[in-house]
Write a protein that holds these residues in place. Sequence first.
Motif, mmCIF file in Angstrom:
data_model
loop_
_atom_site.group_PDB
_atom_site.id
_atom_site.type_symbol
_atom_site.label_atom_id
_atom_site.label_comp_id
_atom_site.label_asym_id
_atom_site.label_seq_id
_atom_site.Cartn_x
_atom_site.Cartn_y
_atom_site.Cartn_z
ATOM 1 N N VAL A 66 0.775 -1.064 -0.052
ATOM 2 C CA VAL A 66 0.180 0.090 -0.205
ATOM 3 C C VAL A 66 0.901 1.185 -0.002
ATOM 4 O O VAL A 66 2.136 1.341 0.285
ATOM 5 N N SER A 67 0.494 2.317 -0.221
ATOM 6 C CA SER A 67 0.974 3.714 -0.264
ATOM 7 C C SER A 67 1.693 3.779 1.153
ATOM 8 O O SER A 67 0.868 3.897 2.186
ATOM 9 N N PRO A 68 2.897 3.895 1.265
ATOM 10 C CA PRO A 68 3.698 4.534 2.368
ATOM 11 C C PRO A 68 3.462 5.882 2.671
ATOM 12 O O PRO A 68 4.658 6.422 3.547
ATOM 13 N N THR A 69 2.394 6.718 2.249
ATOM 14 C CA THR A 69 2.444 8.122 2.370
ATOM 15 C C THR A 69 2.398 8.425 4.033
ATOM 16 O O THR A 69 3.097 9.458 4.211
ATOM 17 N N PHE A 70 1.916 7.946 4.708
ATOM 18 C CA PHE A 70 1.934 8.225 6.192
ATOM 19 C C PHE A 70 2.917 7.331 7.114
ATOM 20 O O PHE A 70 3.240 7.967 7.987
ATOM 21 N N THR A 71 3.391 6.351 6.839
ATOM 22 C CA THR A 71 4.222 5.450 7.450
ATOM 23 C C THR A 71 5.633 5.753 7.069
ATOM 24 O O THR A 71 6.575 5.624 7.394
ATOM 25 N N LEU A 72 5.625 6.389 5.789
ATOM 26 C CA LEU A 72 6.893 6.591 4.828
ATOM 27 C C LEU A 72 7.715 5.633 4.559
ATOM 28 O O LEU A 72 8.172 5.800 3.416
ATOM 29 N N VAL A 73 8.166 4.667 5.277
ATOM 30 C CA VAL A 73 8.779 3.498 4.690
ATOM 31 C C VAL A 73 8.147 2.109 4.946
ATOM 32 O O VAL A 73 7.611 1.967 6.208
#
Length: 151
Positions: A66-73
């Motif tokens: 999934v997109s790591p937009t909020f967890t960053l990595v």
Amino acid sequence: MKEWTREKRLKTRSVNGTLGLGEMVSEILRSAGKLIILRGDLGAGKTTLVKGIAAALGAATEEDVVSPTFTLVHTFPGRKVTLYHLDVYRLETERELATLGIEEMVEDPNALVIVEWGEKFPSLMEAADAEVILTQGELENERLLHIRWRA
């Protein structure tokens, strides 16, 4: 900045087509180096492409990525490679970028580091071994991929 010496252009007309290109793209990227920049507007298919790459490398299923937009990595240990998937869209400074530990990731001999929105940072662009630019094609679900790397 170092010049790109090789390039390949691909086209897909569906989400499944983008996922399917993951195997071809993963082979190109693994031969190009470790640090890959993924560029494209919101909704261009960057994360979908990473899903296909992760599946092709045996690092994760399409559902796991999934997109790591909020967890960053996100880290996906695979059979042959550890895939690091980063999204630096929300970062604003080189200092914030440095806290992610990208240098350490790249030092891993079995790593492939894919960074969404990396073009925001000149240091990443200078260090990048390749970039994949995804753009909308003429048709609604059509995506154009322009892969550039240094031989």
